[in-house]
Motif scaffolding. Structure first.
Motif, PDB file in Angstrom:
ATOM      1  N   LYS A   2      -0.157 -32.865  -9.784  1.00 19.44           N
ATOM      2  CA  LYS A   2       0.976 -32.289  -9.055  1.00 19.44           C
ATOM      3  C   LYS A   2       0.567 -31.011  -8.336  1.00 19.44           C
ATOM      4  O   LYS A   2      -0.410 -30.366  -8.689  1.00 19.44           O
ATOM      5  CB  LYS A   2       2.110 -31.964 -10.025  1.00 19.44           C
ATOM      6  CG  LYS A   2       2.571 -33.132 -10.847  1.00 19.44           C
ATOM      7  CD  LYS A   2       3.762 -33.745 -10.223  1.00 19.44           C
ATOM      8  CE  LYS A   2       4.222 -34.899 -11.101  1.00 19.44           C
ATOM      9  NZ  LYS A   2       5.410 -35.466 -10.676  1.00 19.44           N
ATOM     10  N   GLN A   3       1.344 -30.650  -7.320  1.00 18.73           N
ATOM     11  CA  GLN A   3       1.059 -29.464  -6.526  1.00 18.73           C
ATOM     12  C   GLN A   3       1.130 -28.194  -7.375  1.00 18.73           C
ATOM     13  O   GLN A   3       0.343 -27.271  -7.175  1.00 18.73           O
ATOM     14  CB  GLN A   3       2.031 -29.377  -5.347  1.00 18.73           C
ATOM     15  CG  GLN A   3       1.726 -28.276  -4.374  1.00 18.73           C
ATOM     16  CD  GLN A   3       0.402 -28.473  -3.657  1.00 18.73           C
ATOM     17  OE1 GLN A   3      -0.023 -29.589  -3.412  1.00 18.73           O
ATOM     18  NE2 GLN A   3      -0.260 -27.388  -3.333  1.00 18.73           N
ATOM     19  N   THR A   7      -1.938 -25.351  -7.588  1.00 18.01           N
ATOM     20  CA  THR A   7      -1.827 -23.947  -7.196  1.00 18.01           C
ATOM     21  C   THR A   7      -2.267 -23.000  -8.309  1.00 18.01           C
ATOM     22  O   THR A   7      -2.643 -21.868  -8.027  1.00 18.01           O
ATOM     23  CB  THR A   7      -0.386 -23.601  -6.771  1.00 18.01           C
ATOM     24  OG1 THR A   7       0.512 -23.950  -7.817  1.00 18.01           O
ATOM     25  CG2 THR A   7      -0.002 -24.314  -5.500  1.00 18.01           C
ATOM     26  N   THR A  49      -4.168 -36.959  -3.942  1.00 24.80           N
ATOM     27  CA  THR A  49      -4.670 -35.827  -4.704  1.00 24.80           C
ATOM     28  C   THR A  49      -5.759 -35.099  -3.924  1.00 24.80           C
ATOM     29  O   THR A  49      -5.782 -33.861  -3.882  1.00 24.80           O
ATOM     30  CB  THR A  49      -5.215 -36.285  -6.071  1.00 24.80           C
ATOM     31  OG1 THR A  49      -4.169 -36.930  -6.798  1.00 24.80           O
ATOM     32  CG2 THR A  49      -5.744 -35.120  -6.879  1.00 24.80           C
ATOM     33  N   ARG A  52      -4.145 -33.051  -1.265  1.00 30.57           N
ATOM     34  CA  ARG A  52      -3.515 -31.851  -1.827  1.00 30.57           C
ATOM     35  C   ARG A  52      -4.561 -30.772  -2.128  1.00 30.57           C
ATOM     36  O   ARG A  52      -4.340 -29.590  -1.875  1.00 30.57           O
ATOM     37  CB  ARG A  52      -2.752 -32.198  -3.096  1.00 30.57           C
ATOM     38  CG  ARG A  52      -1.474 -32.942  -2.850  1.00 30.57           C
ATOM     39  CD  ARG A  52      -0.708 -33.143  -4.152  1.00 30.57           C
ATOM     40  NE  ARG A  52       0.449 -33.968  -3.924  1.00 30.57           N
ATOM     41  CZ  ARG A  52       0.608 -35.193  -4.412  1.00 30.57           C
ATOM     42  NH1 ARG A  52      -0.311 -35.722  -5.193  1.00 30.57           N
ATOM     43  NH2 ARG A  52       1.688 -35.886  -4.140  1.00 30.57           N
ATOM     44  N   GLU A  56      -4.846 -27.057  -0.318  1.00 28.15           N
ATOM     45  CA  GLU A  56      -4.851 -25.801  -1.071  1.00 28.15           C
ATOM     46  C   GLU A  56      -6.107 -24.981  -0.746  1.00 28.15           C
ATOM     47  O   GLU A  56      -6.026 -23.763  -0.601  1.00 28.15           O
ATOM     48  CB  GLU A  56      -4.766 -26.081  -2.569  1.00 28.15           C
ATOM     49  CG  GLU A  56      -4.639 -24.857  -3.425  1.00 28.15           C
ATOM     50  CD  GLU A  56      -3.359 -24.081  -3.214  1.00 28.15           C
ATOM     51  OE1 GLU A  56      -3.379 -22.851  -3.450  1.00 28.15           O
ATOM     52  OE2 GLU A  56      -2.339 -24.665  -2.808  1.00 28.15           O
TER      53      GLU A  56
END
Length: 64
Positions: A2-3, A7, A49, A52, A56
């Motif tokens: 998940k994001q 992070t 994934t 993502r 990031e």
């Protein structure tokens, strides 16, 4: 992944996860070409994934 989890990772962890995930999708894709996977949606999930993780990394590089 998940994001929110992404992070919270450090920069070195992001790069390690990106390398590991890229390697994993390569192996899974090759396996899928030889014989069908039980769950081919794994490929789609790994691609997302990777996207993502790259997003990031780009975001952090622009901030620095």
């Amino acid at each position: 992944m998940k994001q929110e989890e992404i992070t919270q990772l450090s920069l070195s962890d992001l790069k390690d996860r990106l390398d590991a995930t890229t390697e994993k999708i390569g192996k899974i894709t090759l396996t899928h070409k030889v014989s069908p996977l039980e769950n081919p949606m794994q490929i789609k999930s790994l691609r997302k994934t990777i996207a993502r993780l790259n997003t990031e990394l780009t975001k952090r590089n622009k901030q620095a």
